[in-house]
Every structure is written in C-alpha cells, then in structure tokens.
Design a protein around this motif. Sequence first.
Motif: not given
Length: 71
Positions: A19-34
């Motif tokens: 939502a903040a535009g810090l990642v482009d996808s859920g997969v990218e979100a998962k990667d940066v979090i893990t």
Amino acid sequence: MEKIVLREEFIKLGQALKAAGLVDSGVEAKDVITEGLVKVNGVVEYQRGKKLHGGDSIEFNNEIIQIVDHV
C-alpha cells in the motif's frame, strides 16, 4: 514520513508495504520481510502476516511509514 490510514481494525505487514509503494508484489514483500529487512516499531519483523494497528510504524529501505487509525 508517509501515513497509511486504516480502513479496518488492522492491516497486515505485507499489505502495508504494498500500500505504501515500498514493494511491487506480495512475493517481494515476503522476500524483504523474511530477509530481515523490515522493522516494526524498531524491531526486525519476520512475519508477513503481522497485524499492524494505529500507532505502529514500519521501517524499510530508509523509509518510515506510520499506521494511523481510521477516522
């Protein structure tokens, strides 16, 4: 500092990053979090489904996002 206004009781960490535009996808979100690159309230968070409420903050890539309660 960007703000995300809650529409519900909470938002999940992965959704907030998108939502903040810090990642482009859920997969990218998962990667940066893990990979331990995201902090919630100053503490590294590894759970993409972490529920965020008003008053919480996210830090990622030198950006700070504040979660605020819906009005």
